[in-house]
Motif scaffolding. Structure first.
Motif, PDB file in Angstrom:
ATOM      1  N   THR A 149       0.852  -1.181   0.000  1.00  0.00           N
ATOM      2  CA  THR A 149       0.000   0.000   0.000  1.00  0.00           C
ATOM      3  C   THR A 149       0.888   1.230   0.000  1.00  0.00           C
ATOM      4  N   LEU A 150       0.528   2.222  -0.813  1.00  0.00           N
ATOM      5  CA  LEU A 150       1.299   3.454  -0.904  1.00  0.00           C
ATOM      6  C   LEU A 150       0.504   4.612  -0.305  1.00  0.00           C
ATOM      7  N   LEU A 151       1.204   5.462   0.438  1.00  0.00           N
ATOM      8  CA  LEU A 151       0.646   6.731   0.895  1.00  0.00           C
ATOM      9  C   LEU A 151       1.201   7.822  -0.012  1.00  0.00           C
ATOM     10  N   ALA A 152       0.309   8.583  -0.623  1.00  0.00           N
ATOM     11  CA  ALA A 152       0.717   9.708  -1.466  1.00  0.00           C
ATOM     12  C   ALA A 152       0.570  10.996  -0.666  1.00  0.00           C
ATOM     13  N   GLY A 153       1.513  11.907  -0.842  1.00  0.00           N
ATOM     14  CA  GLY A 153       1.413  13.167  -0.116  1.00  0.00           C
ATOM     15  C   GLY A 153       2.401  14.191  -0.628  1.00  0.00           C
ATOM     16  N   TRP A 154       2.182  15.424  -0.201  1.00  0.00           N
ATOM     17  CA  TRP A 154       3.133  16.497  -0.476  1.00  0.00           C
ATOM     18  C   TRP A 154       4.164  16.487   0.630  1.00  0.00           C
ATOM     19  N   CYS A 155       5.432  16.252   0.239  1.00  0.00           N
ATOM     20  CA  CYS A 155       6.521  16.142   1.201  1.00  0.00           C
ATOM     21  C   CYS A 155       7.156  17.512   1.408  1.00  0.00           C
ATOM     22  N   GLU A 156       7.115  18.018   2.631  1.00  0.00           N
ATOM     23  CA  GLU A 156       7.689  19.327   2.914  1.00  0.00           C
ATOM     24  C   GLU A 156       9.212  19.291   2.858  1.00  0.00           C
ATOM     25  N   LEU A 157       9.812  18.121   3.126  1.00  0.00           N
ATOM     26  CA  LEU A 157      11.261  17.998   3.053  1.00  0.00           C
ATOM     27  C   LEU A 157      11.758  18.138   1.611  1.00  0.00           C
ATOM     28  N   ARG A 158      11.045  17.507   0.665  1.00  0.00           N
ATOM     29  CA  ARG A 158      11.469  17.504  -0.737  1.00  0.00           C
ATOM     30  C   ARG A 158      10.768  18.575  -1.566  1.00  0.00           C
ATOM     31  N   GLY A 159       9.706  19.172  -1.024  1.00  0.00           N
ATOM     32  CA  GLY A 159       8.977  20.203  -1.761  1.00  0.00           C
ATOM     33  C   GLY A 159       8.277  19.670  -2.988  1.00  0.00           C
ATOM     34  N   GLY A 160       7.687  18.473  -2.892  1.00  0.00           N
ATOM     35  CA  GLY A 160       6.994  17.883  -4.032  1.00  0.00           C
ATOM     36  C   GLY A 160       6.188  16.670  -3.621  1.00  0.00           C
TER      37      GLY A 160
END
Length: 229
Positions: free
Chosen positions: A176-187
């Motif tokens: 299972t994958l969680l999709a999200g906006w990563c603040e560390l990578r900015g994407g």
């Protein structure tokens, strides 16, 4: 579990019971306290639901009480049976428990399509005793547009801790994958649940941005196969 769902579930449990059900047994099944069960029973009785019994003895539903039937045709029942059974492949324990409750409700008013069988192999179970991150917690973060602090190990074995704006869950056959906006990578990034070492739900909300971010994610990642009836 919302109270309205819990009241309905109490009715379903009592309808299926052949002997009185004690408050502590109801509390165990619903994962709530006995005091909550007492309040729920009182609420049902106030709504003139024919629950009989008392604390220390047990409760039963008076014979003849029924709920409106679910109006599904044969193929709809079979589709529900297969779809609910396939949730075992997700490894999402909370969804599997919910599927079992739905199946019981359907079986109370329709013949079970138990001749349709689904193989159980799929993603590993999100067992907290094995230090797995709960998929239910991830769903709660997405549903409530709450930021998440995630400790993660990538395929190279590098461990990072990052803050995400979780946007969706993708159930593949084996993970299972969680999709999200990563603040560390900015994407936008995707994280396998079997590589998560820990996840903490934060008080910070991004509700005002969630719909726009999710739309942009779906457009950029081209998630066109998502089931949409």
């Amino acid at each position: 579990m919302p109270r309205s769902n819990r009241l309905f579930e109490i009715i379903q449990i009592l309808r299926a019971a052949r002997v009185p059900i004690r408050a502590e047994d109801l509390a165990d099944k619903l994962e709530v306290s006995k005091r909550t069960v007492y309040r729920d029973i009182a609420a049902l009785q106030a709504m003139r639901t024919p629950v009989e019994g008392e604390a220390g003895v047990g409760y039963m539903l008076r014979k003849g009480y029924d709920l409106p039937p679910l109006n599904f045709d044969e193929e709809e029942i079979e589709a529900l049976h297969v779809g609910l059974a396939m949730l075992i492949r997700t490894g999402d324990g909370a969804l599997q428990q919910a599927a079992a409750r739905v199946s019981r409700k359907i079986a109370n008013v329709h013949d079970a399509a138990d001749w349709l069988q689904v193989a159980p192999w799929g993603a590993p179970q999100d067992d907290p005793e094995l230090a797995c991150v709960s998929t239910a917690l991830l769903r709660r973060a997405v549903r409530g547009a709450r930021k998440l602090r995630l400790t993660y190990v990538d395929k190279e074995g590098q461990q990072t801790t990052r803050v995400l704006r979780p946007l969706g869950l993708i159930y593949h056959v084996e993970c299972t994958l969680l999709a999200g906006w990563c603040e560390l990578r900015g994407g936008f990034r995707h994280f396998r649940t079997d590589r998560m070492l820990g996840a903490d739900l934060l008080d910070q909300s991004f509700a005002g941005e969630a719909a726009a971010l999710r739309k942009l994610w779906r457009e950029q990642e081209d998630w066109n196969y998502i089931f949409s009836p």
